[in-house]
Design a protein around this motif. Sequence first.
Motif, PDB file in Angstrom:
ATOM      1  N   LEU A 189       0.829  -1.207   0.000  1.00 35.48           N
ATOM      2  CA  LEU A 189       0.000   0.000   0.000  1.00 35.48           C
ATOM      3  C   LEU A 189       0.862   1.256   0.000  1.00 35.48           C
ATOM      4  N   LEU A 190       1.951   1.238   0.772  1.00 33.24           N
ATOM      5  CA  LEU A 190       2.844   2.389   0.775  1.00 33.24           C
ATOM      6  C   LEU A 190       3.474   2.594  -0.601  1.00 33.24           C
ATOM      7  N   LEU A 191       3.874   1.494  -1.232  1.00 32.95           N
ATOM      8  CA  LEU A 191       4.418   1.588  -2.589  1.00 32.95           C
ATOM      9  C   LEU A 191       3.385   2.171  -3.559  1.00 32.95           C
ATOM     10  N   ALA A 192       2.149   1.724  -3.425  1.00 32.23           N
ATOM     11  CA  ALA A 192       1.089   2.162  -4.332  1.00 32.23           C
ATOM     12  C   ALA A 192       0.826   3.654  -4.241  1.00 32.23           C
ATOM     13  N   GLY A 193       1.174   4.282  -3.119  1.00 32.54           N
ATOM     14  CA  GLY A 193       0.902   5.701  -2.948  1.00 32.54           C
ATOM     15  C   GLY A 193       1.869   6.627  -3.656  1.00 32.54           C
ATOM     16  N   PHE A 194       3.042   6.122  -4.047  1.00 30.68           N
ATOM     17  CA  PHE A 194       4.061   7.003  -4.620  1.00 30.68           C
ATOM     18  C   PHE A 194       3.604   7.679  -5.912  1.00 30.68           C
ATOM     19  N   ILE A 195       3.243   6.878  -6.911  1.00 30.40           N
ATOM     20  CA  ILE A 195       2.896   7.449  -8.219  1.00 30.40           C
ATOM     21  C   ILE A 195       1.626   8.300  -8.142  1.00 30.40           C
ATOM     22  N   PRO A 196       0.527   7.837  -7.508  1.00 29.31           N
ATOM     23  CA  PRO A 196      -0.648   8.715  -7.397  1.00 29.31           C
ATOM     24  C   PRO A 196      -0.350  10.012  -6.649  1.00 29.31           C
ATOM     25  N   GLY A 197       0.513   9.940  -5.613  1.00 28.23           N
ATOM     26  CA  GLY A 197       0.868  11.153  -4.880  1.00 28.23           C
ATOM     27  C   GLY A 197       1.619  12.137  -5.760  1.00 28.23           C
ATOM     28  N   ALA A 198       2.616  11.631  -6.503  1.00 34.53           N
ATOM     29  CA  ALA A 198       3.365  12.490  -7.427  1.00 34.53           C
ATOM     30  C   ALA A 198       2.451  13.009  -8.534  1.00 34.53           C
ATOM     31  N   PHE A 199       1.553  12.145  -8.998  1.00 35.28           N
ATOM     32  CA  PHE A 199       0.600  12.532 -10.043  1.00 35.28           C
ATOM     33  C   PHE A 199      -0.297  13.672  -9.553  1.00 35.28           C
ATOM     34  N   SER A 200      -0.751  13.585  -8.306  1.00 32.37           N
ATOM     35  CA  SER A 200      -1.582  14.648  -7.728  1.00 32.37           C
ATOM     36  C   SER A 200      -0.824  15.962  -7.687  1.00 32.37           C
ATOM     37  N   ALA A 201       0.458  15.903  -7.321  1.00 32.07           N
ATOM     38  CA  ALA A 201       1.272  17.119  -7.277  1.00 32.07           C
ATOM     39  C   ALA A 201       1.396  17.747  -8.662  1.00 32.07           C
ATOM     40  N   VAL A 202       1.580  16.918  -9.688  1.00 33.71           N
ATOM     41  CA  VAL A 202       1.696  17.423 -11.056  1.00 33.71           C
ATOM     42  C   VAL A 202       0.382  18.071 -11.507  1.00 33.71           C
ATOM     43  N   ALA A 443      -8.952  20.106  -9.407  1.00 35.49           N
ATOM     44  CA  ALA A 443      -7.759  19.270  -9.596  1.00 35.49           C
ATOM     45  C   ALA A 443      -7.945  17.903  -8.965  1.00 35.49           C
ATOM     46  N   ASP A 444      -8.512  17.871  -7.756  1.00 32.03           N
ATOM     47  CA  ASP A 444      -8.728  16.580  -7.089  1.00 32.03           C
ATOM     48  C   ASP A 444      -9.748  15.735  -7.842  1.00 32.03           C
ATOM     49  N   ALA A 445     -10.794  16.364  -8.359  1.00 30.03           N
ATOM     50  CA  ALA A 445     -11.804  15.620  -9.125  1.00 30.03           C
ATOM     51  C   ALA A 445     -11.176  15.000 -10.368  1.00 30.03           C
ATOM     52  N   VAL A 446     -10.312  15.746 -11.051  1.00 31.88           N
ATOM     53  CA  VAL A 446      -9.619  15.225 -12.237  1.00 31.88           C
ATOM     54  C   VAL A 446      -8.718  14.057 -11.857  1.00 31.88           C
ATOM     55  N   THR A 447      -7.969  14.217 -10.776  1.00 31.12           N
ATOM     56  CA  THR A 447      -7.053  13.156 -10.335  1.00 31.12           C
ATOM     57  C   THR A 447      -7.809  11.874 -10.000  1.00 31.12           C
ATOM     58  N   ILE A 448      -8.892  12.000  -9.232  1.00 31.78           N
ATOM     59  CA  ILE A 448      -9.671  10.821  -8.843  1.00 31.78           C
ATOM     60  C   ILE A 448     -10.267  10.145 -10.072  1.00 31.78           C
ATOM     61  N   ALA A 449     -10.769  10.943 -11.010  1.00 30.93           N
ATOM     62  CA  ALA A 449     -11.351  10.374 -12.233  1.00 30.93           C
ATOM     63  C   ALA A 449     -10.300   9.580 -13.015  1.00 30.93           C
ATOM     64  N   LEU A 450      -9.084  10.097 -13.086  1.00 33.02           N
ATOM     65  CA  LEU A 450      -8.030   9.406 -13.830  1.00 33.02           C
ATOM     66  C   LEU A 450      -7.562   8.148 -13.095  1.00 33.02           C
ATOM     67  N   LEU A 451      -7.529   8.187 -11.765  1.00 33.99           N
ATOM     68  CA  LEU A 451      -7.153   6.989 -10.995  1.00 33.99           C
ATOM     69  C   LEU A 451      -8.199   5.891 -11.139  1.00 33.99           C
ATOM     70  N   VAL A 452      -9.473   6.287 -11.252  1.00 31.85           N
ATOM     71  CA  VAL A 452     -10.540   5.311 -11.473  1.00 31.85           C
ATOM     72  C   VAL A 452     -10.466   4.745 -12.887  1.00 31.85           C
ATOM     73  N   ALA A 453     -10.235   5.622 -13.860  1.00 32.37           N
ATOM     74  CA  ALA A 453     -10.229   5.194 -15.261  1.00 32.37           C
ATOM     75  C   ALA A 453      -8.982   4.389 -15.628  1.00 32.37           C
ATOM     76  N   PHE A 454      -7.860   4.707 -14.974  1.00 34.31           N
ATOM     77  CA  PHE A 454      -6.591   4.042 -15.299  1.00 34.31           C
ATOM     78  C   PHE A 454      -5.962   3.471 -14.026  1.00 34.31           C
ATOM     79  N   PRO A 455      -6.437   2.313 -13.566  1.00 34.60           N
ATOM     80  CA  PRO A 455      -5.918   1.716 -12.323  1.00 34.60           C
ATOM     81  C   PRO A 455      -4.421   1.428 -12.360  1.00 34.60           C
ATOM     82  N   ALA A 456      -3.829   1.315 -13.556  1.00 36.29           N
ATOM     83  CA  ALA A 456      -2.396   1.020 -13.654  1.00 36.29           C
ATOM     84  C   ALA A 456      -1.555   2.108 -12.995  1.00 36.29           C
ATOM     85  N   ILE A 457      -2.066   3.335 -12.926  1.00 30.23           N
ATOM     86  CA  ILE A 457      -1.338   4.409 -12.238  1.00 30.23           C
ATOM     87  C   ILE A 457      -1.079   4.012 -10.789  1.00 30.23           C
ATOM     88  N   VAL A 458      -2.045   3.338 -10.196  1.00 30.38           N
ATOM     89  CA  VAL A 458      -1.940   2.903  -8.796  1.00 30.38           C
ATOM     90  C   VAL A 458      -1.195   1.578  -8.671  1.00 30.38           C
TER      91      VAL A 458
END
Length: 466
Positions: A189-202, A443-458
Motif C-alpha cells: 500500500l505504501l508503494l502504491a501511494g508514490f505514483i498517485p501522490g506524485a501525479f496529484s502534485a503534477v 484538480a482533485d476531481a480530475v485526479t480521482i477520475a483518472l485513478l478510477v479510469a486508469f488503475p495502472a497508475i496505482v
Amino acid sequence: MSDIEIGLWVTAGMMFLVVLGMRVAFAAGLAGFVGLVWLRWNGFDYDPARFGKAVEISVKIAGQVPHSKVSSQALSLIPTFILIGYLAYYARLTTALFEAAKRWIAWVPGGLAVSTVFATAGFAAVSGASVATAAVFARIGIPEMLAVGYNKRFAAGVVAAGGTLASLIPPSAILVIYAIIVEQDVGKLLLAGFIPGAFSAVVYAGLIVAIAMIFKSVGPPVTGFTWRERLVSLPPALPILAVVVIIIFFVYNPFGEAWGTPTEGGAVGAFIVFIMALLRGMRLRELLDALLETAKLTIMIFTIIWGVLIYVRFLGFADLPHAFADWISSLSAPPMLILICILLAYAVLGMFMDAIGMLLLTLPVVYPAVMALNGGEMVSAADSAFGMSGPMCAIWFGILVVKMAEFCLITPPIGLNCFVVAGVRDDLSVQDVFRGVIPFFIADAVTIALLVAFPAIVLWLPSLAG
C-alpha cells in the motif's frame, strides 16, 4: 428486533452524535458499547434480570478490543513517520527543500506556488502527517508568495491543498491505518501511494500554471536565479531524498530482498533525520517540541482508533458489513457506477467528519461491499468486475479512499488543513483559506477520475513487488 436493525439504529445514533459535534472517537466508542449491550440484552429477550450480564459481557469485549488491535506492530509506523516530519522541520530540511524548488521552478507563471506544491510533496515523502505539512509550509511558503505580490487567498489555498499530499505519498499514516483495518499488506500500500501522490502534485502544478496564465496578477513569476545558485541549492535538499530512498528499500528493494519491515524503515528514517537535525544545530527545546507534537498527534490518532474499533466489533456482531455487501452486490447497476456513488458519498461525508475518523467508521462496512462488487477477495483478474484480482482491488480502492480523505482535508466546514493554515497565519481567516482552495477541488476531481479510469497508475509499483 433483528441484529441488523439494531446495527442500523446504533449507526444512525452515532452519526447524530457526530453531527451534534461530539468527537468521532467518543461517539464511536459510546455507540459501539451501547450497541454491544443492546445486542446481548436482545439475545436475552430483554430479561431485566440479565441486563447486568449483558453489560458485563459488553465491558469485557470493549476492554479487550483496543489493546488487541493497537498492539499491532504495523501501527508503530505512525509515530515514527510523524516524528520524521517534525524532526525534518527542526533540521531545516523543509527550508532547504523549498529554496531548491523556488530557484528551479519559480520562473514559470505561478512558479512560487508550484515550488510550494513540489516542496510539500518532497516533505510529504518524509512525513506522514498532512496537518504538520500544512503548518510547516504556512510558515515558509506563504510569506514568500505574499512578498512578490501573490493573492493571499490563493497562496493560502496552495499551502492547504499541498499539505494533503502527505496522505498519499509514503510514509502515510492514513495508508497504514487503512492497511490495518482491511488487513492488507502495508508495504504494498505504501508503494502504491508514490505514483498517485506524485501525479496529484503534477495536476496541482498544472492547475496553478493555468490560473496564473489566465489571471496574471494572481501569481507572478520570479526570475533572476543563476545556474550557479540553482546548483548550489541542491545539496542541502538531498538528505530528504536519502531518507526516501532508505524507506523505499526497507519496504521494497527492486534489486533483491527488502532490507527489513516498513516499521524498521520508519524507525531508521527517524534516526537518520534525528542525526541530521543534531548536525544542523537542533537545540534541546526544539527536540522536546518535536517529541511533544509527535505525541499529541499520535495520541489523537490512536484515540480515534480505540473508539472506532469498539464500534467495528459491534458491527461484526450485528453482521451489518456482510448484509451491506450482499445488498450492494445485488444491485442491478454497473459495479463501476456503484463505486463512483460510494466515492461521492465519501465527498459528502468529508464535509462533516475528519479524514481518519471517516475512514475508520466506514471501511468495515464499505470495504467488504467493494470487494463483493469486484467478485470477492480471492477473485482472479479475469473473473473480476474491475479487471483486477482481489488483492489488487484492495490496494486500488485504498488509494481511492485515501485520495478522498485528502479531498476532505480542504472541504468546508471541517477541512482541517484550512483551519491549520488560518491558525498559523494571523492575517488570514478560515474563510479566506476555504475560498483559496476552491480551484483545487477541480484538480482533485480530475485526479480521482483518472485513478478510477486508469488503475495502472496505482497498481504498477505494487505489481512489481509480487
